[in-house]
Design an enzyme around this catalytic site. Structure first.
Site, PDB file in Angstrom:
ATOM      1  CE  LYS A 198      -9.160  -5.757   4.807  1.00  0.00           C
ATOM      2  NZ  LYS A 198      -9.390  -6.335   3.484  1.00  0.00           N
ATOM      3  CB  SER A 256      -0.973  -0.005   1.182  1.00  0.00           C
ATOM      4  OG  SER A 256      -1.927  -1.020   0.978  1.00  0.00           O
ATOM      5  CG  ASP A 267     -11.381  -5.115   0.638  1.00  0.00           C
ATOM      6  OD1 ASP A 267     -10.366  -4.539   0.199  1.00  0.00           O
ATOM      7  OD2 ASP A 267     -11.482  -5.519   1.809  1.00  0.00           O
ATOM      8  NE  ARG A 312     -16.111 -18.787   9.134  1.00  0.00           N
ATOM      9  CZ  ARG A 312     -14.903 -18.252   8.921  1.00  0.00           C
ATOM     10  NH1 ARG A 312     -13.889 -19.011   8.576  1.00  0.00           N
ATOM     11  NH2 ARG A 312     -14.720 -16.959   9.067  1.00  0.00           N
TER      12      ARG A 312
HETATM   13  P1  ATR Z   1     -10.226 -13.839   5.907  1.00  0.00           P
HETATM   14  O1  ATR Z   1     -10.790 -12.768   6.778  1.00  0.00           O
HETATM   15  O2  ATR Z   1      -8.913 -13.495   5.275  1.00  0.00           O
HETATM   16  O3  ATR Z   1     -11.207 -14.333   4.902  1.00  0.00           O
HETATM   17  P2  ATR Z   1     -10.757 -16.089   7.645  1.00  0.00           P
HETATM   18  O4  ATR Z   1     -11.979 -15.471   8.186  1.00  0.00           O
HETATM   19  O5  ATR Z   1      -9.826 -16.799   8.559  1.00  0.00           O
HETATM   20  O6  ATR Z   1      -9.846 -15.043   6.906  1.00  0.00           O
HETATM   21  O7  ATR Z   1     -11.200 -17.051   6.459  1.00  0.00           O
HETATM   22  C1  ATR Z   1     -10.305 -17.846   5.778  1.00  0.00           C
HETATM   23  C2  ATR Z   1     -11.086 -18.663   4.761  1.00  0.00           C
HETATM   24  O8  ATR Z   1     -10.193 -19.559   4.097  1.00  0.00           O
HETATM   25  C3  ATR Z   1     -12.162 -19.524   5.384  1.00  0.00           C
HETATM   26  O9  ATR Z   1     -13.229 -19.639   4.455  1.00  0.00           O
HETATM   27  C4  ATR Z   1     -11.438 -20.846   5.565  1.00  0.00           C
HETATM   28  O10 ATR Z   1     -12.289 -21.974   5.658  1.00  0.00           O
HETATM   29  P3  ATR Z   1     -12.962 -22.378   7.064  1.00  0.00           P
HETATM   30  O11 ATR Z   1     -14.115 -21.448   7.261  1.00  0.00           O
HETATM   31  O12 ATR Z   1     -13.351 -23.792   6.899  1.00  0.00           O
HETATM   32  O13 ATR Z   1     -11.874 -22.182   8.100  1.00  0.00           O
HETATM   33  C5  ATR Z   1     -10.652 -20.908   4.295  1.00  0.00           C
HETATM   34  N1  ATR Z   1      -9.494 -21.789   4.343  1.00  0.00           N
HETATM   35  C6  ATR Z   1      -8.368 -21.614   5.064  1.00  0.00           C
HETATM   36  N2  ATR Z   1      -7.489 -22.614   4.835  1.00  0.00           N
HETATM   37  C7  ATR Z   1      -8.092 -23.472   3.948  1.00  0.00           C
HETATM   38  C8  ATR Z   1      -7.712 -24.693   3.319  1.00  0.00           C
HETATM   39  N3  ATR Z   1      -6.514 -25.256   3.565  1.00  0.00           N
HETATM   40  N4  ATR Z   1      -8.577 -25.278   2.471  1.00  0.00           N
HETATM   41  C9  ATR Z   1      -9.784 -24.716   2.232  1.00  0.00           C
HETATM   42  N5  ATR Z   1     -10.210 -23.557   2.803  1.00  0.00           N
HETATM   43  C10 ATR Z   1      -9.381 -22.937   3.647  1.00  0.00           C
END
Ligand code: ATR
Length: 276
Positions: free
Chosen positions: A70, A21, A106, A160
């Site tokens: 955020k 940024s 975003d 979720r």
């Molecule tokens: P952000 O705010 O960056 O979106 P987050 O709220 O932690 O971060 O969300 C991360 C997302 O990536 C979630 O949808 C997560 O899935 P879960 O809700 O099941 O945790 C997904 N995610 C993270 N690692 C993953 C993986 N190895 N395979 C599939 N989905 C993944």
């Protein structure tokens, strides 16, 4: 006037060391002849409210907020734009001396990168969104406003995805499905998971991709992201990463703060070169 004695802006997050940024906003400022300073500020995990408040008390004009703050930034704002309210997250704050405003750029950043920079249309298209975290929540409304024929959310944790569908149920064309239950190919697949960060693969049926599919990873990196590699290996027509979205969301914040729209294409190219 030098950057140090002009209006101050910053991005705040944790970690923040690799943020692009400051570079992006410096390029915008140079291009538009605006005098401003823009820095990256690391806030302690439990110290965001204090750090952001201090920044504004000391005369700071505007903040960009990144992971993991955020959601907290939403509570700091006195007045939210409708899109920030719906996103449940704020990535742009500004203070006019009386009111702290919060917006979320975003979604518009993603849409501008898809539509204007890459001529991808969403209306009447079948869209698959992977993930159900903050990154996805931030872009759902603008995607749905484009009127895709269907928007499917698939997430590792099904509950979720269902929660998001419930929150956006005023749109009739949104559904949640498990990865393994996805059928048929999609016109646009957006990866909003953090799986690419871990180098992990998402267990998608190959059939979701065809030569007409555009795959968009909201993550970006110097080398092809794991999701985009999977897309290419499975015959997707186009793979894009989130660098364009990053620059476009920044351009929208710059416009809010300075009332002038920078040209984004040269900045995207410059940041891409710098990454490489
Ligand atoms: P952000 O705010 O960056 O979106 P987050 O709220 O932690 O971060 O969300 C991360 C997302 O990536 C979630 O949808 C997560 O899935 P879960 O809700 O099941 O945790 C997904 N995610 C993270 N690692 C993953 C993986 N190895 N395979 C599939 N989905 C993944």
């Amino acid at each position: 006037m030098t950057a140090t004695d002009s209006d101050r802006y910053a991005v705040m997050g944790n970690p923040i060391g690799h943020s692009k940024s400051p570079m992006i906003h410096s390029l915008f400022a140079e291009q538009t002849g605006q005098h401003l300073g823009y820095e990256a500020i690391l806030a302690e995990e439990d110290g965001f409210d204090e750090a952001a408040s201090c920044f504004f008390i000391e005369g700071g004009k505007g903040l960009n907020i990144t992971v993991p703050f955020k959601h907290q930034a939403l509570d700091l704002a006195h007045q939210l734009t409708p899109r920030a309210e719906k996103a449940g997250a704020v990535n742009t704050l500004w203070y006019n001396g009386e009111v702290m405003h919060g917006d979320n750029t975003d979604g518009i950043g993603l849409l501008t990168d898809l539509k204007q920079n890459n001529q991808v249309t969403i209306k009447d298209k079948r869209v698959l969104v992977l993930g159900a975290g903050g990154a996805v929540r931030g872009v759902l409304q603008p995607l749905l406003e484009e009127e895709p024929s269907e928007l499917v959310i698939a997430n590792r944790t099904q509950a979720r995805a269902e929660q998001l569908v419930a929150e956006f149920c005023e749109y009739k064309n949104i559904v949640a499905l498990q990865f393994e239950l996805l059928r048929g190919h999609f016109d646009l697949i957006i990866n909003g998971t953090s799986a690419s960060l871990q180098g992990a693969a998402i267990p998608l049926p190959d059939s979701v991709v065809s030569e007409n599919t555009v795959c968009y990873d909201m993550m970006y990196s110097a080398v092809e992201t794991p999701f985009n590699r999977w897309a290419r290996e499975n015959g997707a027509g186009m793979q894009l990463d989130g660098l364009g979205m990053l620059v476009e969301q920044a351009a929208e914040a710059f416009y809010i703060w300075r009332g002038i729209r920078p040209q984004t294409q040269p900045v995207i190219e410059k940041v891409r070169t710098e990454l490489g």
